[in-house]
Design a protein around this motif. Structure first.
Motif, PDB file in Angstrom:
ATOM      1  N   SER A 112       1.812  -5.705  -5.800  1.00  0.00           N
ATOM      2  CA  SER A 112       3.075  -5.394  -5.116  1.00  0.00           C
ATOM      3  C   SER A 112       3.046  -4.195  -4.144  1.00  0.00           C
ATOM      4  N   THR A 113       3.099  -4.618  -3.063  1.00  0.00           N
ATOM      5  CA  THR A 113       3.020  -3.473  -1.811  1.00  0.00           C
ATOM      6  C   THR A 113       4.114  -3.086  -1.048  1.00  0.00           C
ATOM      7  N   GLN A 114       4.815  -2.116  -1.079  1.00  0.00           N
ATOM      8  CA  GLN A 114       5.733  -1.485  -0.420  1.00  0.00           C
ATOM      9  C   GLN A 114       7.034  -2.156  -0.818  1.00  0.00           C
ATOM     10  N   VAL A 115       7.302  -2.476  -2.317  1.00  0.00           N
ATOM     11  CA  VAL A 115       8.424  -3.260  -2.744  1.00  0.00           C
ATOM     12  C   VAL A 115       9.010  -2.541  -3.835  1.00  0.00           C
ATOM     13  N   TYR A 116       8.588  -1.638  -4.810  1.00  0.00           N
ATOM     14  CA  TYR A 116       9.380  -1.145  -5.827  1.00  0.00           C
ATOM     15  C   TYR A 116      10.199  -0.224  -5.314  1.00  0.00           C
ATOM     16  N   GLU A 117       9.896   0.478  -4.096  1.00  0.00           N
ATOM     17  CA  GLU A 117      10.914   1.606  -3.324  1.00  0.00           C
ATOM     18  C   GLU A 117      12.225   1.124  -3.488  1.00  0.00           C
ATOM     19  N   TYR A 118      12.390  -0.536  -3.378  1.00  0.00           N
ATOM     20  CA  TYR A 118      13.494  -1.156  -2.972  1.00  0.00           C
ATOM     21  C   TYR A 118      14.305  -1.548  -4.354  1.00  0.00           C
ATOM     22  N   VAL A 119      13.728  -1.254  -5.420  1.00  0.00           N
ATOM     23  CA  VAL A 119      14.054  -1.958  -6.621  1.00  0.00           C
ATOM     24  C   VAL A 119      14.563  -1.036  -7.381  1.00  0.00           C
ATOM     25  N   PRO A 120      16.250  -0.998  -7.601  1.00  0.00           N
ATOM     26  CA  PRO A 120      16.817   0.158  -8.162  1.00  0.00           C
ATOM     27  C   PRO A 120      16.399   0.342  -9.734  1.00  0.00           C
ATOM     28  N   LEU A 140      -1.927  -3.781  -9.107  1.00  0.00           N
ATOM     29  CA  LEU A 140      -2.062  -2.739  -8.163  1.00  0.00           C
ATOM     30  C   LEU A 140      -0.682  -2.699  -7.402  1.00  0.00           C
ATOM     31  N   ILE A 141      -0.355  -1.418  -7.444  1.00  0.00           N
ATOM     32  CA  ILE A 141       1.086  -1.119  -6.868  1.00  0.00           C
ATOM     33  C   ILE A 141       0.885  -0.127  -5.513  1.00  0.00           C
ATOM     34  N   MET A 142       1.370  -0.463  -4.385  1.00  0.00           N
ATOM     35  CA  MET A 142       1.342   0.461  -3.248  1.00  0.00           C
ATOM     36  C   MET A 142       2.534   0.887  -2.844  1.00  0.00           C
ATOM     37  N   ALA A 143       2.716   2.177  -2.628  1.00  0.00           N
ATOM     38  CA  ALA A 143       4.113   2.650  -2.069  1.00  0.00           C
ATOM     39  C   ALA A 143       3.814   3.770  -1.333  1.00  0.00           C
ATOM     40  N   THR A 144       4.879   4.051  -0.302  1.00  0.00           N
ATOM     41  CA  THR A 144       4.808   5.002   0.536  1.00  0.00           C
ATOM     42  C   THR A 144       5.741   6.257  -0.005  1.00  0.00           C
ATOM     43  N   ASN A 145       5.296   7.406   0.188  1.00  0.00           N
ATOM     44  CA  ASN A 145       6.246   8.720  -0.312  1.00  0.00           C
ATOM     45  C   ASN A 145       6.709   9.203   1.227  1.00  0.00           C
ATOM     46  N   ALA A 146       8.027   8.780   1.288  1.00  0.00           N
ATOM     47  CA  ALA A 146       8.537   9.241   2.739  1.00  0.00           C
ATOM     48  C   ALA A 146       8.390  10.728   2.986  1.00  0.00           C
ATOM     49  N   ASP A 147       8.320  11.541   2.091  1.00  0.00           N
ATOM     50  CA  ASP A 147       8.160  13.185   2.444  1.00  0.00           C
ATOM     51  C   ASP A 147       6.612  13.177   2.990  1.00  0.00           C
ATOM     52  N   ASN A 252       1.419   8.783   4.570  1.00  0.00           N
ATOM     53  CA  ASN A 252       0.944   8.248   3.340  1.00  0.00           C
ATOM     54  C   ASN A 252       1.428   7.161   2.712  1.00  0.00           C
ATOM     55  N   ARG A 253       0.525   6.254   2.005  1.00  0.00           N
ATOM     56  CA  ARG A 253       0.932   5.264   1.160  1.00  0.00           C
ATOM     57  C   ARG A 253      -0.281   5.522   0.240  1.00  0.00           C
ATOM     58  N   TYR A 254       0.473   5.276  -1.320  1.00  0.00           N
ATOM     59  CA  TYR A 254      -0.226   5.622  -2.552  1.00  0.00           C
ATOM     60  C   TYR A 254      -0.595   4.407  -3.208  1.00  0.00           C
ATOM     61  N   LEU A 255      -1.590   4.118  -3.541  1.00  0.00           N
ATOM     62  CA  LEU A 255      -2.109   3.133  -4.507  1.00  0.00           C
ATOM     63  C   LEU A 255      -2.195   3.401  -5.767  1.00  0.00           C
ATOM     64  N   PHE A 256      -1.985   2.533  -6.819  1.00  0.00           N
ATOM     65  CA  PHE A 256      -2.104   2.873  -8.127  1.00  0.00           C
ATOM     66  C   PHE A 256      -2.640   1.535  -8.819  1.00  0.00           C
TER      67      PHE A 256
END
Ligand code: SAM
Length: 263
Positions: A112-120, A140-147, A252-256
């Motif tokens: 799931s890439t760039q998705v869970y940021e949008y899931v309340p 594998l989850i990838m998400a951006t940290n806006a900061d 930066n995007r982060y992968l877990f």
């Protein structure tokens, strides 16, 4: 106007263009390397968007494996179905990450890439993620940290206003910094973490930063946080800076990688 971005037809098309830039092609390569897909595996793609990643995973698993995507946006599902129309072992479903349309334990891996940021509701979404993995299966989850954005800008105060406005485009703009206990709370063990930097010193039209910075300034104007003319002036100033060789963009995007325990 609602603050969260809606992946309607226009946004879906823009996302597809953005995700074809060389920066995001390279990010997908990193995802595939880290996911280490084997021939014949069954893979879920949660928030599959325009289907670019699913298409590449399909080539990696081969016709004896399968890729199943799910996305809440009908225009995204349509784009993905079109892209993968000739792949019999790929299917896309309309659905929500918090209520996945699959039985328990059916997948060897999920991405799931760039998705869970949008899931309340992340607790519910990660419980679902864990449920559909077989014991020993990985996510594998990838998400951006806006900061994490660093931007050289001749107008730092305006940049701050635009970036502050952008934080509202999704419910979890700083998800990577908070994700680990949430994954553990859903019953997943974290196996690896990594980062991927989107770095650009050119601001050329085929690159991620070009599209991204335009898109966030347009968002800030739509939300009434800046004037439209200010957004245009901001982009023009960044272009001038690039001509002078002073443009700098880093995000930066982060992968877990997490695993469902076997017992
Ligand atoms: C930024 S796009 C990323 C698309 C794709 N994962 C990729 O990396 O190419 C975010 C995607 O998440 C989807 N999405 C957002 N909230 C969702 C939810 N609750 N359930 C499923 N998909 C969701 C959007 O419709 C959109 O396609």
């Amino acid at each position: 106007m609602s603050e969260a971005i809606e992946f309607d037809e226009k946004t879906a098309r823009e996302t597809e263009v953005l995700y074809l830039t060389p920066d995001i092609v390279a990010a997908r390569r990193r995802v595939l390397d880290m996911l280490a897909v084997a021939r014949g595996e069954r893979i879920a793609d949660i928030g599959s968007g325009p289907g670019l990643l699913a298409q590449e995973i399909a080539a990696a698993v081969g016709p004896r494996g399968c890729v199943e995507g799910v996305d809440i946006s009908a225009p995204m599902v349509a784009l993905a179905r079109r892209r993968c129309a000739n792949l019999a072992h790929v299917a896309f479903h309309d659905g929500d990450a918090t209520a996945l349309p699959w039985p328990d334990a059916g997948f060897d891996a999920a991405v799931s890439t760039q998705v869970y940021e949008y899931v309340p509701d992340l607790a519910q979404a990660f419980a679902e993620l864990c449920r559909v993995l077989r014991p020993g299966g990985r996510a594998l989850i990838m998400a951006t940290n806006a900061d994490s954005l660093i931007l050289a800008s001749p107008a730092p105060a305006l940049s701050r206003r635009i970036l502050d406005a952008w934080r509202a485009h999704c419910p979890h703009p700083d998800l990577p910094r908070r994700i680990s206990p949430l994954l553990r709370g859903a019953g997943l063990d974290i196996r690896a973490r990594d980062s991927f930097t989107l770095l650009d010193a050119d601001f050329s039209r085929d690159r991620f930063a070009w599209h991204y910075l335009r898109s966030i300034s347009a968002y800030a104007a739509r939300q009434g946080r800046i004037e439209k003319a200010e957004g245009k002036a901001w982009i023009a100033e960044l272009q001038d800076l690039a001509v002078d060789g002073g443009f700098f963009f880093s995000l930066n995007r982060y992968l877990f990688v997490a695993e469902r325990p076997t017992a």
